[in-house]
Design an enzyme around this catalytic site. Structure first.
Site: not given
Ligand code: FAD
Length: 637
Positions: A121, A247, A249, A263, A266, A322, A388, A423
Site C-alpha cells: 500500500f 484526506q 483519497h 472509493l 488503493e 495519498r 475520504h 494517514r
Molecule cells: P466507523 O466504522 O464509521 O463507525 C462509526 C460508528 O459510529 C457507526 O456505528 C455509526 O453508526 C456510529 N455513530 C456515528 N454517529 C453516531 C451518533 N451520533 N450516535 C450513535 N452512533 C453514531 N482504512 C484502512 O485502514 N484500510 C482500508 O482498506 C480502508 N478502506 C476504506 C474504504 C472506504 C470505502 C472507506 C469509507 C474507508 C476506508 N478506510 C480504510 C478507513 C476506515 O474504514 C475508517 O477510517 C474506519 O473504519 C473508521 O472506523 P471507526 O470505528 O472510527 O468508525
C-alpha cells in the site's frame, strides 16, 4: 417532563465500527456493564466498507519488516506532525491486535506457506496490509460481532440473560453528552425509528463515531459520517486537534455522476495497477517530492521490477502517500491532461490476467461492472480525488485514550493525533484495533477508580430534549423557515469548493463567511411531520454537527500558513519547519444552536530521543528546524 427511556451502564460506547466494537470487548472483558449505541444498523459502519487491509508489521511477506519500519513510515506519511507516542504504540501493538482477531475467528488471506498474507500500500516500505480480498473491513466487523455474541452467550450461562452485561442499541442516535460538575454523567439520544428519547446514565463514554466526510460534496463516506463524536466532544468542553488535515483519497469513481466519490481501493495500485493521464503517460514519475526523492523508482522499468523484486528496486511512485497522488491527479486534470469526465485512468487490465484481477479485487470488479458498466479486466477505470478521511479529531491521551473532559474517551477516526497531517492506507483499521482496545481499558480503569458516580441533572435532560425537538417548532422569531436538505447542500458545496483539496486564504475566508450565513439560517431550520422515522428531522439534528466541524476545518485551514499532508495552500505551497511542531486546537464557547469556534496554536511534546534516533539526521533536516536538531546526538558528537 419529557418522556425518556432510561438505562444505566458502567461504560457507554457510542459507535459500532471497528474502534467501538474493540472498546466494547475490552471493557466487557474487564467485567463492566457496557452499552454500544449506533445510529446505523449494527454491522453497518465505515469499517465494514474498508477494502484494502489492516497495516501491521508481522513480516510475513518481507521478513525485514518490524515496528520500527512501520513507525518510520507512519511518521513520514504524516509529515512528522503525528503524535509520536500514538504512532509508537500503534506500530508496536498492531501485529498482536491482528493475531488476536484470528483467535476471535478472523480468516485472512494466506501466503503459500499458510501465514497471513500482506499486500503493498502507499507509503509502506514493505507489503504490510493483512487482508481478505478487498473486503477486509467486513471480516473485521464480522469477527468482532461474533466475539460479542460469544461474550453474550457467556453472560447468558452466568446470569440467564444475554444482555446482562453487554447490550447493543442499534439505530439510536446520541445527540448530547450530559455532565455533572465537569464529569460525564450520561448520554442522551433518540431511537431513529420511533423518535422516542433515551438516556444512558453512565460515568464514561467512549466516542467512536468515525469521521466528517458528509460535510463535503464528493466523498467516499456514507450518511452517518456527520462528525457527531467530534461535535459532542467539543460541546462537552474537549478540544479537537489537526482539523485542517482532511484526506482526499486519490482514487474515487468519477463517472457516472450518481456514484462520484465512491472509493476505488488503493489495493488496485498495491497489486500492480498504474495511473495514466489522457496521453497514456505514467505521470507519477514527475511528482516525486523532494522529501521522498531517492525512496521511489524514477523509471517505469525499475517500478515494474519492484513488484517482483523489492530488495533490488525502489517502489513505484504510484504508491506515494495519498496526499501526493491526489495533488498530482489534481494538477494533471487542471493542466488539461484529464479523462473525458475530469479524472485520470487507473489501469490494472493491462497488468494482470483477468482471473487474477477477479480473485484479488472482487468488489472492485463488481463495483465498476454494476455502477459504471466498465469491465476492469479489459479497460482502465476513471478515477479522481474524493474526500475520504479526517486526520483531525478529539485530543486524547495516547496511552488511555482519555480526552480532557473526565469521563470522555475517544478512539478511531473521531480521535486526533495518530496520523499527523496524512494517514497511510491500512493504518486506520490497525488504529481502530490498537486504540479501541486502549479506550475500552482506559474507560474501565477510570470507572473502577471512581468513588461516587455523577448523576444526571433533570434540567439537562429537559434541555437536551428541547434542543432535539427545536426543528419541529418552526423558525425562531425574525428568521425564515429553512429546509435542512438545502442547507446541507450549500454546506457541502462550500466545503468542497472553498476548503477542498487545494486551498487559499481568500477562498477560505469566503467559506467562513458562508458558514456564518448558514449558522444564522440554521435557527430557521424547520421539519414537517412527526417523530416517527423522519429523515428530515435526523438531518436537521446532524446539520448542527456538520456545521460545527466544518467551521473547525475552515478556521484551522486559514491559520496554518503552509502546505503539509492533507492541507495544501496554494498561497503557501511549501512545508514550513516552524509549523511542524505546532498543533491547532479547536474549542468552543457559547452554546445555542451552534457554539462559536476558537482556534489556538500549541506546541507538541518533542519526540523521545530513542525514537528520533530511528531516523537519519539528513531526513530529519527536511522537516525540523535547526534549533530543534541542535541537541541531536549526531550534531553534538
Ligand atoms: P466507523 O466504522 O464509521 O463507525 C462509526 C460508528 O459510529 C457507526 O456505528 C455509526 O453508526 C456510529 N455513530 C456515528 N454517529 C453516531 C451518533 N451520533 N450516535 C450513535 N452512533 C453514531 N482504512 C484502512 O485502514 N484500510 C482500508 O482498506 C480502508 N478502506 C476504506 C474504504 C472506504 C470505502 C472507506 C469509507 C474507508 C476506508 N478506510 C480504510 C478507513 C476506515 O474504514 C475508517 O477510517 C474506519 O473504519 C473508521 O472506523 P471507526 O470505528 O472510527 O468508525
Amino acid at each position: 417532563m419529557t418522556e425518556v427511556e432510561r438505562h444505566n451502564y458502567d461504560v457507554v460506547v457510542i459507535g459500532a465500527g471497528g474502534a467501538g466494537l474493540r472498546a466494547v470487548i475490552e471493557a466487557r472483558q474487564r467485567g463492566l456493564s457496557v452499552a454500544v449505541v449506533c445510529k446505523s444498523l449494527f454491522g453497518k459502519a465505515h469499517t465494514v466498507m474498508a477494502e484494502g487491509g489492516c497495516a501491521a508489521s508481522m513480516g510475513n511477506a518481507n521478513s525485514h519488516d518490524n515496528w520500527q519500519v512501520h513507525f518510520r513510515d507512519t511518521m513520514r506519511g504524516g509529515k512528522f506532525l503525528n503524535n509520536w507516542r500514538m504512532a509508537e504504540l500503534h506500530a508496536k501493538e498492531a501485529p498482536d491486535r491482528v493475531w488476536e482477531l484470528e483467535t476471535y475467528g478472523a480468516l485472512f488471506d494466506r501466503t503459500p506457506d499458510g501465514r497471513i498474507s500482506q499486500r503493498n500500500f502507499g507509503g509502506h516500505t514493505y507489503p504490510r496490509l493483512a487482508h481478505v480480498g478487498d473486503r477486509t473491513g467486513l471480516e473485521l466487523i464480522r469477527t468482532m460481532q461474533q466475539k460479542i455474541v460469544s461474550l453474550q452467550q457467556e453472560d447468558y450461562r452466568r446470569y440467564g440473560d444475554y444482555e446482562a452485561k453487554l447490550r447493543v442499541f442499534a439505530e439510536c442516535t446520541v445527540t448530547e453528552l450530559i455532565k455533572e460538575d465537569g464529569h460525564i454523567a450520561g448520554a442522551f439520544g433518540y431511537w431513529r425509528e420511533s423518535g422516542r428519547f433515551v438516556l444512558f446514565e453512565t460515568p464514561a463514554v467512549v466516542l467512536a463515531t468515525g469521521g466528517i466526510g458528509k460535510s463535503f460534496k464528493v466523498t467516499s463516506n456514507s450518511w452517518e459520517y456527520t462528525g457527531d463524536g467530534h461535535a459532542l466532544a467539543l460541546r462537552a468542553g474537549a478540544g479537537l486537534i489537526n482539523m485542517e488535515f482532511v484526506q482526499f483519497h486519490p482514487t474515487g469513481m468519477v463517472w457516472p455522476p450518481s456514484v462520484k466519490g465512491i472509493l476505488v481501493t488503493e489495493g488496485v495500485r498495491g497489486d500492480g495497477g498504474v495511473l495514466k493521464n489522457a496521453e497514456g503517460e505514467r505521470f507519477m514519475f514527475r511528482y516525486i517530492p523532494d522529501v521522498f526523492k531517492g525512496q521511489y523508482a524514477d523509471s517505469e522499468e525499475e517500478a515494474d521490477r519492484w513488484y517482483s523484486d523489492q530488495e533490488g528496486n525502489r517502489r513505484t511512485p504510484d504508491l506515494l502517500p495519498r496526499d501526493e497522488v491526489a495533488r498530482a491527479i489534481n494538477t494533471e486534470v487542471k493542466e488539461g491532461r484529464g479523462s473525458e469526465h475530469g479524472g485520470m485512468f487507473l489501469d490494472i487490465a493491462s497488468r494482470l490476467p483477468t482471473e487474477e484481477i477477479r480473485k484479488r479485487l472482487p468488489s472492485m470488479y463488481h463495483q465498476f461492472r454494476e455502477l459504471a458498466d466498465v469491465d476492469i479486466t479489459a479497460e482502465p477505470m476513471e478515477v479522481g480525488p474524493t474526500c475520504h478521511y479526517v486526520m483531525g479529531g478529539i485530543e486524547v491521551d495516547p496511552d488511555t485514550a482519555a480526552a480532557t473532559v473526565p469521563g470522555i474517551f475517544a478512539a478511531g477516526e473521531c480521535s486526533g493525533g495518530m496520523h499527523g497531517s496524512n494517514r497511510l492506507g491500512g493504518n486506520s483499521l490497525s488504529d481502530l484495533l490498537v486504540f479501541g482496545r486502549r479506550a475500552g481499558l482506559g474507560a474501565a480503569e477510570y470507572v473502577e477508580s471512581l468513588g461516587a458516580r455523577p448523576s444526571v441533572p433533570d434540567a439537562e435532560v429537559t434541555a437536551a430534549a428541547k434542543r432535539a425537538l427545536a426543528p419541529f417548532d418552526g423558525p425562531e422569531d425574525g428568521t425564515s423557515a429553512e429546509n435542512p436538505y438545502t442547507l446541507h447542500t450549500e454546506l457541502q458545496q462550500t466545503m468542497n469548493e472553498l476548503v477542498g483539496i487545494i486551498r487559499k486564504a481568500d477562498e477560505i475566508e469566503k467559506a467562513i463567511d458562508k458558514l456564518a450565513e448558514i449558522r444564522s439560517r440554521i435557527r430557521g431550520v424547520t421539519v414537517e411531520g412527526n417523530r416517527q422515522y423522519n429523515p428530515g428531522w435526523h438531518l436537521a439534528v446532524d446539520l448542527r454537527n456538520m456545521l460545527l466541524v466544518s467551521e473547525c476545518v475552515a478556521r484551522a485551514a486559514l491559520r496554518r500558513t503552509e502546505s503539509r499532508g492533507g492541507h495544501t495552500r496554494d498561497d503557501y505551497p511549501q512545508l514550513d519547519a516552524q509549523w511542524r511542531n505546532r498543533l491547532l486546537v479547536c474549542q468552543t464557547t457559547g452554546d445555542e444552536p451552534v457554539p462559536e469556534v476558537d482556534v489556538e496554536a500549541r506546541e507538541q511534546q518533542p519526540m523521545r530521543a530513542d525514537l528520533l534516533e530511528l531516523f537519519e539526521l539528513s531526513e530529519l533536516e527536511k522537516y525540523y528546524t535547526e534549533d530543534e536538531l541542535a541537541g541531536h546526538p549526531e550534531r553534538t558528537a
